[in-house]
Design a protein around this motif. Sequence first.
Motif, PDB file in Angstrom:
ATOM      1  N   ARG A   1      -8.006   0.305  27.077  1.00 33.67           N
ATOM      2  CA  ARG A   1      -9.448   0.584  27.085  1.00 33.67           C
ATOM      3  C   ARG A   1     -10.069   0.197  28.411  1.00 33.67           C
ATOM      4  N   ASN A   2     -11.092   0.923  28.806  1.00 36.27           N
ATOM      5  CA  ASN A   2     -11.832   0.645  30.036  1.00 36.27           C
ATOM      6  C   ASN A   2     -12.393  -0.782  29.986  1.00 36.27           C
ATOM      7  N   PRO A   3     -12.081  -1.617  30.976  1.00 35.34           N
ATOM      8  CA  PRO A   3     -12.531  -3.014  30.938  1.00 35.34           C
ATOM      9  C   PRO A   3     -14.046  -3.171  30.993  1.00 35.34           C
ATOM     10  N   MET A   4     -14.744  -2.229  31.616  1.00 36.89           N
ATOM     11  CA  MET A   4     -16.198  -2.307  31.650  1.00 36.89           C
ATOM     12  C   MET A   4     -16.770  -2.145  30.251  1.00 36.89           C
TER      13      MET A   4
ATOM     14  N   ALA B   1     -16.026  -5.468  28.221  1.00 39.78           N
ATOM     15  CA  ALA B   1     -16.980  -6.539  28.537  1.00 39.78           C
ATOM     16  C   ALA B   1     -18.281  -6.365  27.762  1.00 39.78           C
ATOM     17  N   ILE B   2     -18.751  -5.127  27.665  1.00 33.82           N
ATOM     18  CA  ILE B   2     -19.973  -4.850  26.905  1.00 33.82           C
ATOM     19  C   ILE B   2     -19.758  -5.139  25.427  1.00 33.82           C
ATOM     20  N   THR B   3     -18.636  -4.676  24.888  1.00 31.25           N
ATOM     21  CA  THR B   3     -18.341  -4.869  23.469  1.00 31.25           C
ATOM     22  C   THR B   3     -18.263  -6.352  23.113  1.00 31.25           C
ATOM     23  N   VAL B   4     -17.585  -7.128  23.954  1.00 31.48           N
ATOM     24  CA  VAL B   4     -17.467  -8.572  23.700  1.00 31.48           C
ATOM     25  C   VAL B   4     -18.848  -9.220  23.711  1.00 31.48           C
ATOM     26  N   TYR B   5     -19.655  -8.867  24.706  1.00 32.72           N
ATOM     27  CA  TYR B   5     -21.004  -9.430  24.792  1.00 32.72           C
ATOM     28  C   TYR B   5     -21.808  -9.117  23.544  1.00 32.72           C
ATOM     29  N   GLU B   6     -21.800  -7.858  23.108  1.00 28.73           N
ATOM     30  CA  GLU B   6     -22.600  -7.464  21.942  1.00 28.73           C
ATOM     31  C   GLU B   6     -22.074  -8.107  20.660  1.00 28.73           C
ATOM     32  N   LYS B   7     -20.760  -8.238  20.543  1.00 30.17           N
ATOM     33  CA  LYS B   7     -20.199  -8.901  19.357  1.00 30.17           C
ATOM     34  C   LYS B   7     -20.597 -10.371  19.324  1.00 30.17           C
ATOM     35  N   MET B   8     -20.602 -11.019  20.499  1.00 33.77           N
ATOM     36  CA  MET B   8     -21.020 -12.415  20.559  1.00 33.77           C
ATOM     37  C   MET B   8     -22.513 -12.542  20.282  1.00 33.77           C
TER      38      MET B   8
ATOM     39  N   ILE C   1     -24.785 -17.473  25.530  1.00 32.86           N
ATOM     40  CA  ILE C   1     -25.623 -16.334  25.171  1.00 32.86           C
ATOM     41  C   ILE C   1     -26.741 -16.749  24.220  1.00 32.86           C
ATOM     42  N   HIS C   2     -26.404 -17.554  23.216  1.00 33.95           N
ATOM     43  CA  HIS C   2     -27.391 -17.889  22.191  1.00 33.95           C
ATOM     44  C   HIS C   2     -28.347 -19.003  22.616  1.00 33.95           C
ATOM     45  N   LYS C   3     -27.882 -19.942  23.399  1.00 35.10           N
ATOM     46  CA  LYS C   3     -28.766 -21.004  23.863  1.00 35.10           C
ATOM     47  C   LYS C   3     -29.775 -20.499  24.886  1.00 35.10           C
ATOM     48  N   ASN C   4     -29.366 -19.484  25.662  1.00 30.48           N
ATOM     49  CA  ASN C   4     -30.216 -18.988  26.739  1.00 30.48           C
ATOM     50  C   ASN C   4     -30.805 -17.610  26.468  1.00 30.48           C
ATOM     51  N   ASN C   5     -30.503 -17.058  25.273  1.00 31.56           N
ATOM     52  CA  ASN C   5     -30.912 -15.684  24.974  1.00 31.56           C
ATOM     53  C   ASN C   5     -30.548 -14.793  26.162  1.00 31.56           C
ATOM     54  N   ALA C   6     -29.324 -14.952  26.629  1.00 33.22           N
ATOM     55  CA  ALA C   6     -28.890 -14.355  27.886  1.00 33.22           C
ATOM     56  C   ALA C   6     -28.709 -12.849  27.801  1.00 33.22           C
ATOM     57  N   SER C   7     -29.147 -12.174  28.827  1.00 34.28           N
ATOM     58  CA  SER C   7     -28.928 -10.736  28.962  1.00 34.28           C
ATOM     59  C   SER C   7     -27.477 -10.484  29.354  1.00 34.28           C
ATOM     60  N   PHE C   8     -27.053  -9.243  29.287  1.00 35.55           N
ATOM     61  CA  PHE C   8     -25.694  -8.926  29.712  1.00 35.55           C
ATOM     62  C   PHE C   8     -25.499  -9.287  31.177  1.00 35.55           C
ATOM     63  N   GLN C   9     -26.511  -9.017  31.990  1.00 31.61           N
ATOM     64  CA  GLN C   9     -26.399  -9.297  33.416  1.00 31.61           C
ATOM     65  C   GLN C   9     -26.219 -10.801  33.670  1.00 31.61           C
ATOM     66  N   GLN C  10     -26.981 -11.624  32.954  1.00 36.67           N
ATOM     67  CA  GLN C  10     -26.847 -13.077  33.098  1.00 36.67           C
ATOM     68  C   GLN C  10     -25.465 -13.552  32.634  1.00 36.67           C
ATOM     69  N   TYR C  11     -25.012 -13.001  31.528  1.00 37.12           N
ATOM     70  CA  TYR C  11     -23.680 -13.318  30.991  1.00 37.12           C
ATOM     71  C   TYR C  11     -22.601 -12.920  31.990  1.00 37.12           C
ATOM     72  N   PHE C  12     -22.720 -11.741  32.561  1.00 40.11           N
ATOM     73  CA  PHE C  12     -21.726 -11.239  33.514  1.00 40.11           C
ATOM     74  C   PHE C  12     -21.669 -12.128  34.759  1.00 40.11           C
TER      75      PHE C  12
ATOM     76  N   LEU D   1     -24.821   2.305  32.300  1.00 44.02           N
ATOM     77  CA  LEU D   1     -25.661   1.814  33.390  1.00 44.02           C
ATOM     78  C   LEU D   1     -26.834   0.992  32.877  1.00 44.02           C
ATOM     79  N   GLY D   2     -27.053   1.016  31.565  1.00 44.19           N
ATOM     80  CA  GLY D   2     -28.048   0.130  30.988  1.00 44.19           C
ATOM     81  C   GLY D   2     -27.587  -1.317  31.024  1.00 44.19           C
ATOM     82  N   TYR D   3     -26.291  -1.518  31.192  1.00 41.34           N
ATOM     83  CA  TYR D   3     -25.704  -2.844  31.319  1.00 41.34           C
ATOM     84  C   TYR D   3     -25.396  -3.162  32.779  1.00 41.34           C
ATOM     85  N   TYR D   4     -24.717  -2.231  33.446  1.00 41.27           N
ATOM     86  CA  TYR D   4     -24.304  -2.465  34.828  1.00 41.27           C
ATOM     87  C   TYR D   4     -25.395  -1.955  35.762  1.00 41.27           C
TER      88      TYR D   4
END
Length: 262
Positions: free
Chosen positions: A63-66, A69-76, A108-119, A180-183
């Motif tokens: 699977r495409n790693p990009m 990364a999105i899937t893992v973030y959203e699952k978390m 992610i949960h302590k900071n309500n982090a966006s994908f960009q912040q997480y990345f 591109l909504g994430y990257y």
Amino acid sequence: MIISHKYKFLFIGLPFSASSAISKELHLEYEGEPLLRKHSLYHEFKKVATKEEQEYFVFAVLRNPMEIAITVYEKMKANAKGNFTNPKLFAENGGHITKKHRARFNFIHKNNASFQQYFLRFFTKPYDNLSSMTLDNCDFVIRYENIAEDYFSALKRAGIETPKPLPVANKTAGKKQDILGYYTDDIKEKSIAIFGPFIEKYNYSFPVEWEGVKIPLKSKIQFWILGILRKLNHKYFKKHSEKFGLEGTIYGEIQRDQQRKD
């Protein structure tokens, strides 16, 4: 991983690449049995396999790693199925949720982090995953982007005359359709450096809007060196739990069903 002695195939399930859905289907329809852990690798299989089993047809999913990364973030972010807070699924208890997973989940949960912040916080070196220790041993590789057709082709190549279609898996909750909504532009250059070597190696591509992408030579060198070290670590130093703390997961259901049959 899932093995079928009737059809003589081995499926190596890689994380976040439909491994649960495929494992369940192989168990229900093709007498697949769980072997070792859910995400065990081929070199582990060789240590316990007979000469005949080592001749089995081997396949896995890439699977495409990009996208991963999105899937893992959203699952978390959603704490999908409560996996990231379930002690039974923690690695030290035989599960697949590692301390690194939990550190990212907490951030992610302590900071309500966006994908960009997480990345920016957690992606600090060229991306690689278990594909690099798996695909060279495969007879066929399913592309996640073409999973329905490739799954059918894999089973045909394994000698199954009339494979059944793979059931449609549930989509990740909260996931946007536009990558591109994430990257976004503020992490574009870092994304190229992080994912570039993997994308180049496995013939993926960056968004078409990113014209003239150049992967830094430094990233390519790091990817190569870290890949060698990773393989050495997994093969000779990393210890895996013998426990099966997977209650509540599809793999756990397969194991329990198999135990009932036995």
